[in-house]
Enzyme design. Sequence first.
Site, PDB file in Angstrom:
ATOM      1  CG  HIS A 160      -1.470  -1.215   1.454  1.00  0.00           C
ATOM      2  ND1 HIS A 160      -2.332  -1.452   0.377  1.00  0.00           N
ATOM      3  CD2 HIS A 160      -1.483  -2.102   2.029  1.00  0.00           C
ATOM      4  CE1 HIS A 160      -3.477  -2.735   1.191  1.00  0.00           C
ATOM      5  NE2 HIS A 160      -2.245  -2.971   2.177  1.00  0.00           N
ATOM      6  CB  SER A 281      13.679  21.873 -15.709  1.00  0.00           C
ATOM      7  OG  SER A 281      12.841  23.461 -15.989  1.00  0.00           O
ATOM      8  CE  LYS A 287      10.830  19.407 -12.317  1.00  0.00           C
ATOM      9  NZ  LYS A 287      10.704  19.074 -11.366  1.00  0.00           N
ATOM     10  CD  GLU A 294       8.886  11.429 -15.720  1.00  0.00           C
ATOM     11  OE1 GLU A 294       8.054  12.773 -15.300  1.00  0.00           O
ATOM     12  OE2 GLU A 294      10.479  12.301 -15.885  1.00  0.00           O
TER      13      GLU A 294
END
Length: 462
Positions: A160, A281, A287, A294
């Site tokens: 979970h 970025s 970043k 992804e």
Amino acid sequence: MSKKDSRMWGGRFSEPTDEFVQDFTASVQFDQRLARADVEGSRAHAAMLARVGILSADELASIQRGLDQILGEIDAGAFKWSVALEDVHMNIEARLTELIGDAGKKLHTGRSRNDQVATDIRLYLRERIGDCMQGIRTFQHGLLDLAEREADTILPGFTHLQVAQPVSFGHHMLAWFEMLERDHGRLADCVRRMNQSPLGAAALAGTSYPLDREYTAELLGFDAPCRNSIDAVSDRDFAIEFCAAASLCLVHLSRMAEELVLWSSAQFDFVRLPDRYCTGSSIMPQKKNPDVAELVRGKAGRTAGNLTNLLMLMKGQPLSYNKDNQEDKEPLFDTLDTLLGSLRAFADMVPSLEVNREQMYRAAQQGYATATDLADYLAKKGLPFRDAHEVVGSAVAFAIEHNRDLGECTLAELQQFHSTIDKDVFDVLTLEGSLNARDLTGGTAPAQVLRQVKAGRKLIED
Ligand code: ARG
């Protein structure tokens, strides 16, 4: 691509095909990649035609020579593909006839594009599935190496997405290994079922020429000819099966991707991904984005879409061949490219993860990950497990209240919850103790992980 009215089936038509229709119905833009398989299939068909006396030795020799030249032209990028010639099959056949004359026109004896295309896709897919299986193996080898290196590294295991019990990081990598092992098996199974030769089924009914289907099957490395000519030209279940297996593999990769994204975030900071697999970025200089992970996560949607596409393409088609089937290629090729690319990326990226052992250790200490161990400890002292569970629940509440881990409580504090608790309790409350206690087949004890690595290596050695 040049356009000319060179239709190979124009005999019964009284006007040229509408130009839009010609473009609309053509597949050569995307089925070109079957060219090598098409030539391979033609070589076998020609060899068989010569063997049964339909082609002379000279005709066969010139066909083989012509096909050699065509492959050379294709490899060199010099082959002129024509939309007017519709598909890869007619482009190659037309060029062959241009090169060698009448013998080229005899090649299509006893054959239809229907059995031809079914053969080509199987040949092509069989080879590329081999590449996918190799890609899985390479990734698995990397996971085994990583698991071996990090067998002792402690990771908070989650259920979970809440800290559950400490596990070996290597053990977690071996879970990924197992998912891939089943994917590999599904692909192998898919090839096994697909590996039958449609050649000789012709348009749908077989042919009146005395073709030797066993011989072409053997030449092309098929296990046998397809047993039913109608089925041979009409079904694309093998492509669907591959797309299903590939989708499932991408779903597995997407789960790994999601963990990598989470783990590499500043909040988790469990792993650092290699810079070469991340991007920055344009506005936020700090970043480092896990783009490749992804993207792979996203691509699972794309392959599931391709699978649905093929299922719907096949649904409700009457036997036998229908032009609908020309639509099988783009989703199939796209799935192949996506799977191969994703495997390649992960096989390189994952084994070169930098593992932040201290951070994972700290995280494992924070979530009362050894609570089950305390319950097991009490149960082993004779308390029924359900009661032990209750006792430990109170101990955890106490520890939370005092902002401490269970192992940081004093013996006296723990004894408030049950009198059988003794100082040996601290052995089971350590993360290492918790891991080592799970020393059974498939368990997370580092000794087991190393055993599983060994077994894994044996399993995948080819
Ligand atoms: N380009 C077609 C396909 O991909 C080849 C088979 C066409 N056969 C036919 N009878 N129109 O399915």
